[in-house]
Design a protein around this motif. Structure first.
Motif, mmCIF file in Angstrom:
data_model
loop_
_atom_site.group_PDB
_atom_site.id
_atom_site.type_symbol
_atom_site.label_atom_id
_atom_site.label_comp_id
_atom_site.label_asym_id
_atom_site.label_seq_id
_atom_site.Cartn_x
_atom_site.Cartn_y
_atom_site.Cartn_z
ATOM 1 N N LEU A 13 41.178 35.589 35.233
ATOM 2 C CA LEU A 13 41.917 36.659 34.561
ATOM 3 C C LEU A 13 41.163 37.268 33.384
ATOM 4 O O LEU A 13 41.379 38.439 33.055
ATOM 5 C CB LEU A 13 43.277 36.134 34.090
ATOM 6 C CG LEU A 13 44.283 35.830 35.201
ATOM 7 C CD1 LEU A 13 45.524 35.143 34.633
ATOM 8 C CD2 LEU A 13 44.685 37.111 35.942
ATOM 9 N N PHE A 16 39.722 40.634 33.570
ATOM 10 C CA PHE A 16 40.577 41.816 33.414
ATOM 11 C C PHE A 16 40.949 42.058 31.952
ATOM 12 O O PHE A 16 41.668 43.013 31.647
ATOM 13 C CB PHE A 16 41.849 41.667 34.243
ATOM 14 C CG PHE A 16 41.594 41.579 35.726
ATOM 15 C CD1 PHE A 16 41.287 42.710 36.456
ATOM 16 C CD2 PHE A 16 41.643 40.352 36.373
ATOM 17 C CE1 PHE A 16 41.051 42.633 37.824
ATOM 18 C CE2 PHE A 16 41.412 40.261 37.738
ATOM 19 C CZ PHE A 16 41.106 41.404 38.474
ATOM 20 N N ALA A 20 45.545 40.113 30.144
ATOM 21 C CA ALA A 20 45.909 39.453 31.399
ATOM 22 C C ALA A 20 46.077 37.948 31.187
ATOM 23 O O ALA A 20 47.008 37.330 31.725
ATOM 24 C CB ALA A 20 44.851 39.726 32.463
ATOM 25 N N ILE A 103 51.429 45.055 31.714
ATOM 26 C CA ILE A 103 50.958 44.110 32.732
ATOM 27 C C ILE A 103 52.100 43.190 33.154
ATOM 28 O O ILE A 103 52.261 42.878 34.343
ATOM 29 C CB ILE A 103 49.767 43.276 32.209
ATOM 30 C CG1 ILE A 103 48.548 44.179 31.994
ATOM 31 C CG2 ILE A 103 49.414 42.154 33.185
ATOM 32 C CD1 ILE A 103 47.380 43.491 31.317
ATOM 33 N N SER A 157 41.849 38.631 43.302
ATOM 34 C CA SER A 157 41.351 39.351 42.124
ATOM 35 C C SER A 157 40.299 40.391 42.497
ATOM 36 O O SER A 157 40.060 41.339 41.739
ATOM 37 C CB SER A 157 40.771 38.374 41.105
ATOM 38 O OG SER A 157 39.554 37.803 41.573
ATOM 39 N N LEU A 161 43.934 43.490 39.494
ATOM 40 C CA LEU A 161 44.785 42.574 38.736
ATOM 41 C C LEU A 161 46.157 42.395 39.371
ATOM 42 O O LEU A 161 46.655 41.270 39.470
ATOM 43 C CB LEU A 161 44.935 43.055 37.293
ATOM 44 C CG LEU A 161 45.852 42.218 36.390
ATOM 45 C CD1 LEU A 161 45.358 40.776 36.308
ATOM 46 C CD2 LEU A 161 45.931 42.836 34.998
ATOM 47 N N THR A 164 46.231 39.964 42.064
ATOM 48 C CA THR A 164 45.990 38.577 41.630
ATOM 49 C C THR A 164 47.296 37.819 41.449
ATOM 50 O O THR A 164 47.376 36.620 41.741
ATOM 51 C CB THR A 164 45.196 38.559 40.306
ATOM 52 O OG1 THR A 164 44.024 39.359 40.452
ATOM 53 C CG2 THR A 164 44.799 37.132 39.931
ATOM 54 N N TRP A 165 48.325 38.516 40.991
ATOM 55 C CA TRP A 165 49.616 37.850 40.767
ATOM 56 C C TRP A 165 50.270 37.394 42.068
ATOM 57 O O TRP A 165 51.094 36.489 42.070
ATOM 58 C CB TRP A 165 50.569 38.770 40.001
ATOM 59 C CG TRP A 165 49.998 39.303 38.723
ATOM 60 C CD1 TRP A 165 49.799 40.607 38.382
ATOM 61 C CD2 TRP A 165 49.536 38.544 37.591
ATOM 62 N NE1 TRP A 165 49.244 40.719 37.131
ATOM 63 C CE2 TRP A 165 49.067 39.465 36.623
ATOM 64 C CE3 TRP A 165 49.457 37.178 37.311
ATOM 65 C CZ2 TRP A 165 48.546 39.072 35.401
ATOM 66 C CZ3 TRP A 165 48.934 36.781 36.083
ATOM 67 C CH2 TRP A 165 48.490 37.720 35.152
#
Length: 198
Positions: A13, A16, A20, A103, A157, A161, A164-165
Motif C-alpha cells: 500500500l 499508493f 492508503a 480512499i 495492486s 488501489l 487492492t481492497w
C-alpha cells in the motif's frame, strides 16, 4: 501470522502513498468493534465443543456450531452495513484528511463485504480446534493470512488501489469455501470415531 501479513500489506500500500496505509490502519481499528465479540465467542466455543466431543455428543457439537455461525454472521452483517452506509463518517473518527476520507469511501465498502465469510471461517476454525482437528485449523489460518492475502494484494495492486481492497473479500470467500470442505472432512472423521467407539 498477523504481523507478517500486515507488513506485507503495508509494503504494497505504501506504493499508493501514506494515505492508503492510514486507511488500512483505520480499517483494523474499526473492525475490532465487530470482531472482538466474535473473538470472545471463540473462547467460549472451544470448551463447550470440546466437552461435548469428549462426551460423544456429536449432535450437540453441531448444534452449537450452527448457532455460533448464525449469531456471528448477524453480528458481522451489522458491521458490513455500517461500512457500506457510513464509510467516511467512520473513517472520520480517526482522520480529517480529505485524501484518507476519499480512499476510505471505497475501501471500507469493499472490505466490509468480507465480514460475513470471515465470521464463518472463525467459527469453523474454532470447531476444528476443539474437535481434535487442529491441523486443519492451522491450514486455514496459514491459507488466509499468508498464502492468499498478501500474494493476492500484490496481484490486485497492479490494477490500482481500488482493486487492492478486493483482496479481503476474495480471500475470505475462498478460505470460507476451503473451511467448509475441511469441516465436512472433519465431520466424517468424527462420525467414524464415534461409530467405532459405539
Amino acid at each position: 501470522l498477523y504481523t507478517v501479513y500486515i507488513m506485507g500489506l503495508n509494503l504494497i500500500l505504501i506504493g499508493f502513498g501514506e494515505a492508503a496505509v492510514t486507511v488500512l490502519g483505520i480499517y483494523y481499528k474499526l473492525q475490532t468493534f465487530t470482531f472482538i465479540p466474535i473473538s470472545g465467542l471463540t473462547q467460549v466455543l472451544v470448551p463447550i465443543v470440546s466437552f461435548n466431543y469428549g462426551a460423544g455428543n456429536k449432535k450437540k457439537m453441531y448444534e452449537i456450531l450452527h448457532v455460533a455461525i448464525i449469531f456471528t454472521a448477524i453480528l458481522s452483517f451489522v458491521g458490513t452495513v455500517a461500512f457500506w452506509f457510513f464509510p467516511q463518517q467512520l473513517a472520520g473518527i480517526f482522520s480529517r484528511s480529505q485524501e484518507v476520507l476519499e480512499i476510505s469511501k471505497s475501501a471500507l465498502k469493499i472490505i466490509g463485504t468480507s465480514f460475513v465469510p470471515c465470521s464463518v471461517i472463525f467459527m469453523i476454525m474454532t470447531f476444528l480446534q476443539a474437535s481434535d482437528n487442529g491441523g486443519k485449523s492451522i491450514v486455514l489460518a496459514v491459507l488466509r493470512q499468508v498464502a492468499l492475502l498478501v500474494p493476492l494484494a500484490y496481484v490486485f495492486s497492479r490494477f490500482g488501489l481500488v482493486y487492492t481492497w478486493f483482496t479481503f473479500p476474495v480471500t475470505e470467500t475462498t478460505v470460507m469455501i476451503a473451511a467448509i470442505i475441511l469441516y465436512k472432512a472433519a465431520k466424517k472423521k468424527i462420525e467414524i470415531k464415534f461409530a467405532a467407539g459405539n
